[in-house]
Enzyme design. Structure first.
Site, PDB file in Angstrom:
ATOM      1  CE  LYS A 164       0.604  -4.965   5.962  1.00 54.50           C
ATOM      2  NZ  LYS A 164       0.733  -3.550   6.075  1.00 54.50           N
ATOM      3  CE  LYS A 197      -4.263  -1.171   2.442  1.00 52.85           C
ATOM      4  NZ  LYS A 197      -5.021  -0.839   3.672  1.00 52.85           N
ATOM      5  CG  HIS A 210      -1.740   5.261  13.721  1.00 51.54           C
ATOM      6  ND1 HIS A 210      -3.053   5.376  13.310  1.00 51.54           N
ATOM      7  CD2 HIS A 210      -1.370   3.987  13.432  1.00 51.54           C
ATOM      8  CE1 HIS A 210      -3.443   4.225  12.795  1.00 51.54           C
ATOM      9  NE2 HIS A 210      -2.437   3.367  12.857  1.00 51.54           N
ATOM     10  CD  GLU A 216      -8.127  -2.822   3.532  1.00 53.17           C
ATOM     11  OE1 GLU A 216      -6.926  -2.608   3.678  1.00 53.17           O
ATOM     12  OE2 GLU A 216      -9.018  -2.061   3.930  1.00 53.17           O
TER      13      GLU A 216
HETATM   14  N1  LIG Z   1       1.384   1.484   3.692  1.00 53.06           N
HETATM   15  C1  LIG Z   1       0.863   0.911   4.754  1.00 53.06           C
HETATM   16  O1  LIG Z   1       0.403  -0.236   4.709  1.00 53.06           O
HETATM   17  C2  LIG Z   1       0.847   1.649   6.056  1.00 53.06           C
HETATM   18  C3  LIG Z   1       0.535   0.988   7.236  1.00 53.06           C
HETATM   19  C4  LIG Z   1       0.584   1.699   8.423  1.00 53.06           C
HETATM   20  C5  LIG Z   1       0.953   3.032   8.431  1.00 53.06           C
HETATM   21  N2  LIG Z   1       1.255   3.660   7.253  1.00 53.06           N
HETATM   22  C6  LIG Z   1       1.691   5.053   7.232  1.00 53.06           C
HETATM   23  O2  LIG Z   1       2.919   5.145   7.929  1.00 53.06           O
HETATM   24  C7  LIG Z   1       3.073   6.466   8.434  1.00 53.06           C
HETATM   25  C8  LIG Z   1       3.610   6.415   9.844  1.00 53.06           C
HETATM   26  O3  LIG Z   1       4.867   5.797   9.827  1.00 53.06           O
HETATM   27  P1  LIG Z   1       5.917   5.974  11.023  1.00 53.06           P
HETATM   28  O4  LIG Z   1       5.229   5.722  12.304  1.00 53.06           O
HETATM   29  O5  LIG Z   1       7.114   5.199  10.665  1.00 53.06           O
HETATM   30  O6  LIG Z   1       6.174   7.536  11.014  1.00 53.06           O
HETATM   31  P2  LIG Z   1       7.340   8.419  10.327  1.00 53.06           P
HETATM   32  O7  LIG Z   1       7.710   7.884   9.015  1.00 53.06           O
HETATM   33  O8  LIG Z   1       6.895   9.826  10.414  1.00 53.06           O
HETATM   34  O9  LIG Z   1       8.566   8.202  11.310  1.00 53.06           O
HETATM   35  C9  LIG Z   1       8.459   8.647  12.653  1.00 53.06           C
HETATM   36  C10 LIG Z   1       9.606   9.578  13.020  1.00 53.06           C
HETATM   37  O10 LIG Z   1      10.752   8.792  13.312  1.00 53.06           O
HETATM   38  C11 LIG Z   1      11.867   9.236  12.541  1.00 53.06           C
HETATM   39  N3  LIG Z   1      12.675   8.044  12.301  1.00 53.06           N
HETATM   40  C12 LIG Z   1      12.330   6.955  11.584  1.00 53.06           C
HETATM   41  N4  LIG Z   1      13.282   6.025  11.672  1.00 53.06           N
HETATM   42  C13 LIG Z   1      14.263   6.533  12.449  1.00 53.06           C
HETATM   43  C14 LIG Z   1      15.501   6.033  12.936  1.00 53.06           C
HETATM   44  N5  LIG Z   1      15.907   4.775  12.691  1.00 53.06           N
HETATM   45  N6  LIG Z   1      16.259   6.842  13.690  1.00 53.06           N
HETATM   46  C15 LIG Z   1      15.831   8.096  13.999  1.00 53.06           C
HETATM   47  N7  LIG Z   1      14.662   8.620  13.605  1.00 53.06           N
HETATM   48  C16 LIG Z   1      13.885   7.831  12.844  1.00 53.06           C
HETATM   49  C17 LIG Z   1      11.251   9.877  11.328  1.00 53.06           C
HETATM   50  O11 LIG Z   1      12.127  10.803  10.744  1.00 53.06           O
HETATM   51  C18 LIG Z   1      10.019  10.542  11.924  1.00 53.06           C
HETATM   52  O12 LIG Z   1      10.350  11.769  12.516  1.00 53.06           O
HETATM   53  C19 LIG Z   1       1.714   7.133   8.306  1.00 53.06           C
HETATM   54  O13 LIG Z   1       1.756   8.057   7.257  1.00 53.06           O
HETATM   55  C20 LIG Z   1       0.772   5.999   7.958  1.00 53.06           C
HETATM   56  O14 LIG Z   1      -0.311   6.411   7.141  1.00 53.06           O
HETATM   57  C21 LIG Z   1       1.217   2.995   6.074  1.00 53.06           C
HETATM   58 ZN   LIG Z   2      -2.270   1.329  12.234  1.00 46.12          ZN
END
Ligand SMILES: NC(=O)c1ccc[n+]([C@@H]2O[C@H](COP(=O)([O-])OP(=O)(O)OC[C@H]3O[C@@H](n4cnc5c(N)ncnc54)[C@H](O)[C@@H]3O)[C@@H](O)[C@H]2O)c1
Ligand SMILES: [Zn+2]
Length: 300
Positions: free
Chosen positions: A231, A145, A269, A241
């Protein structure tokens, strides 16, 4: 090191290798990338690039790739059309061909945007997901996705585009901010509830789950492996889906509501999903009721 196959058409591998970022280039070659075009575009953000940019470029160069990179601003509010435009501009500038790979080095925000850029540029080129957040490792990097937000709503613009490889190095989680680690743990617990009872047992047996430093490396490896398997199995059975994949939304109906009414500011989230799972677990289901109360009252 654990390798999981996602049985989509075509299939791809998820590899979980502590310290493996230095072998990314070689792993891409093994996955069949780089035979026609050596050019690659790594998409990341400055926070992640600061720690892992050099290592990534060196690994790609050592394997014979010609890597270029693009850094997008960090944060969900930049998961938008303007960042996507930057991906297209970089792809044009660096003359990517249809056989050139894009690489998403980051959390879910980078993974979703880079994946969508790869799905749409030249009608689709390969994307390699290199998740760096716990959430991306257990959830967003797997399953294809991809997308960006519309000003009126999250993830409204997107496409299904399976990666050619998901390459995880758990050691990069050492630099992940603690709240990001904790919040993703809610999704880990979710897999324990919806899919993998042994994972739930493992989580219950561990003294603490709320920080990378409380988990022994082998426990973390097992958690990542079990989540990726869960997953992968769900996605292989229901890639787009149509039914089963909706099981991954456990806790999300109420969770999304909580996020919306608190204007996406108060809870992350995962925190909202954790509350949503508790609420969903408590809400009465038809099969919880047993005989109607009136029937019980009438029984002698
Ligand atoms: N495609 C899918 O199936 C799916 C599933 C769930 C969520 N999502 C999407 O994922 C997003 C959320 O992802 P997330 O929680 O990873 O958030 P994010 O990508 O914003 O990362 C969170 C924070 O951590 C930092 N970060 C990431 N890895 C790091 C590391 N190793 N060291 C230091 N900093 C680091 C990033 O720069 C950011 O500030 C949302 O946009 C959501 O819609 C997509
Ligand atoms: Zn979720």
């Amino acid at each position: 090191m654990p390798t999981i196959t996602v049985a989509t058409q075509p299939s791809y591998e998820i590899a979980i290798t502590p310290g493996g970022l230095t072998q990314l280039g070689a792993a891409m070659v093994s996955a069949g990338l780089g035979t026609k075009s050596r050019r690659t575009l790594v998409i990341s953000n400055p926070q992640i690039w600061h720690f892992y940019g050099d290592r990534t470029l060196k690994s790609l160069t050592a394997a014979g790739f010609e890597p270029e990179y693009l850094l997008l601003p960090a944060g969900e509010r930049y998961k938008n059309a303007s960042s996507l435009q930057k991906i297209y501009d970089a792809a044009l500038h660096h003359q990517l061909e249809r056989s050139s790979a894009m690489i998403a080095l980051g959390g879910g925000v980078i993974g979703d945007m880079a994946g969508f850029g790869a799905a749409t540029w030249l009608r689709g080129l390969p994307i390699v997901q290199v998740p760096t957040s716990l959430l991306a490792m257990v959830d967003s990097a797997i399953g294809g996705k991809t997308g960006i937000n519309h000003p009126q709503g999250k993830n409204l613009i997107g496409a299904f585009h399976q990666p050619r490889l998901v390459w995880m190095d758990p050691e990069v989680l050492q630099t992940l901010p603690p709240r990001e680690f904790r919040t993703a743990m809610a999704e880990v617990i979710k897999y324990g509830v919806i899919w993998d009872v042994a994972l739930f047992g493992l989580l219950e047996s561990l003294p603490r789950l709320d920080g990378m430093r409380y988990l022994a490396p082998d426990a973390l490896l097992e958690i990542l492996t079990r989540c990726a398997q869960a997953k992968a199995q769900v996605v292989a059975q229901d890639e787009k889906e149509g039914g089963l994949r909706a099981i991954l939304n456990y806790g999300h109906t109420i969770g999304h509501g909580i996020e919306a009414v608190t204007h996406y500011r108060r809870y992350t989230h995962g925190e909202a999903v954790a509350l949503g799972m508790v609420a969903a677990g408590r809400s009465p289901k038809p099969w919880d009721f047993g005989p109607p109360r009136s029937a019980i009252a009438k029984t002698p």
